[in-house]
Design a protein around this motif. Sequence first.
Motif, short mmCIF file in Angstrom:
data_model
loop_
_atom_site.label_atom_id
_atom_site.label_comp_id
_atom_site.label_asym_id
_atom_site.label_seq_id
_atom_site.Cartn_x
_atom_site.Cartn_y
_atom_site.Cartn_z
N ALA A 106 0.81 10.36 68.77
CA ALA A 106 1.53 11.43 68.07
C ALA A 106 1.25 11.34 66.58
O ALA A 106 1.52 10.31 65.96
N LEU A 107 0.74 12.43 66.01
CA LEU A 107 0.37 12.43 64.59
C LEU A 107 1.44 13.06 63.71
O LEU A 107 1.22 13.25 62.51
N SER A 108 2.60 13.37 64.27
CA SER A 108 3.73 13.83 63.46
C SER A 108 4.97 13.06 63.89
O SER A 108 5.08 12.63 65.05
N SER A 109 5.90 12.87 62.95
CA SER A 109 7.10 12.09 63.27
C SER A 109 7.95 12.78 64.34
O SER A 109 8.51 12.11 65.21
N LEU A 110 8.02 14.10 64.30
CA LEU A 110 8.85 14.81 65.27
C LEU A 110 8.29 14.68 66.68
O LEU A 110 9.04 14.39 67.63
N SER A 111 6.98 14.87 66.83
CA SER A 111 6.40 14.73 68.18
C SER A 111 6.53 13.30 68.68
O SER A 111 6.81 13.08 69.87
N VAL A 123 -3.41 18.56 71.37
CA VAL A 123 -2.49 19.69 71.28
C VAL A 123 -2.09 19.83 69.81
O VAL A 123 -1.77 18.84 69.15
N SER A 124 -2.12 21.05 69.30
CA SER A 124 -1.69 21.33 67.93
C SER A 124 -0.35 22.06 67.98
O SER A 124 -0.23 23.09 68.65
N THR A 125 0.65 21.51 67.31
CA THR A 125 2.00 22.10 67.38
C THR A 125 2.39 22.75 66.06
O THR A 125 1.95 22.35 64.99
#
Length: 257
Positions: free
Chosen positions: A11-16, A91-93
């Motif tokens: 996961a490359l974002s803290s939220l994901s 996946v890009s969110t």
Amino acid sequence: MNIKSANRIVALSSLSADIIAQLDQTKLVGISGSSLFKNDSRFQAIPKVSEGQSPPNLEKIVSLKPDLVIGAAGFSDPILQKLNQLQIPTVSTKINSWQSLEAFTKQIAQAMNVDSAPLLKRYQSLIASKNSRNLSTLVLVSRQPILTPNKNSWAGDLLTQFGAKNVAADLQGKSPIGGYVTLSAERILAANPDILIVVNAEPTLLDSLKKESFWNRLKATKNNQVYVFDYYGLVNPGSLEAIEKACSQLKDILTKQ
């Protein structure tokens, strides 16, 4: 998201990262370093593929043998493109509304083959039992230029969830930041909101705004209805704990007790 079975996720974002950890922590094999998780025991042993503002390390990600890498649209585009070239699923969110948060949670839970219902129920509990005071509200996130969220942003949508009358909801502008518009002093005075929310993205923002000629002429400042919010939770969703804190503050301010 056509991922049949994701068991090793970076996961490359803290939220994901937080959402995946909530759903099934054993499937999270790599994260980007975040100040939000500095003291969170769940993430201490998980390898970090980036720190601070540095871009994610491609070799580190590949070495973790992920079957899915999740990034944030815009910020993670270069590394996701490289991973796609290596045939690693990505996946890009873009989480800019409550609906997109729920949709992403359902999608990733399905890919992980776990139940999203408990987490979705937790989300709903944060915005349930609203009894809005229908107060006009203005959020300020910077001074030069003065930026405020319209309805096409996470912050703007969150205000909507709590029944606030975001005075900038329908404004459009040329801000380089999607979902945000620039405001002049005249426009702020014309809006004259009941509630003023200042985001501490800049540590000195509140003090610098107080020096503006419009500040003491506003209804919100005269009635002592100025509130300071963290950047994480209101502007950048960041983590579920940050979202919960922002929701709690908005509920206190905007709904009848």
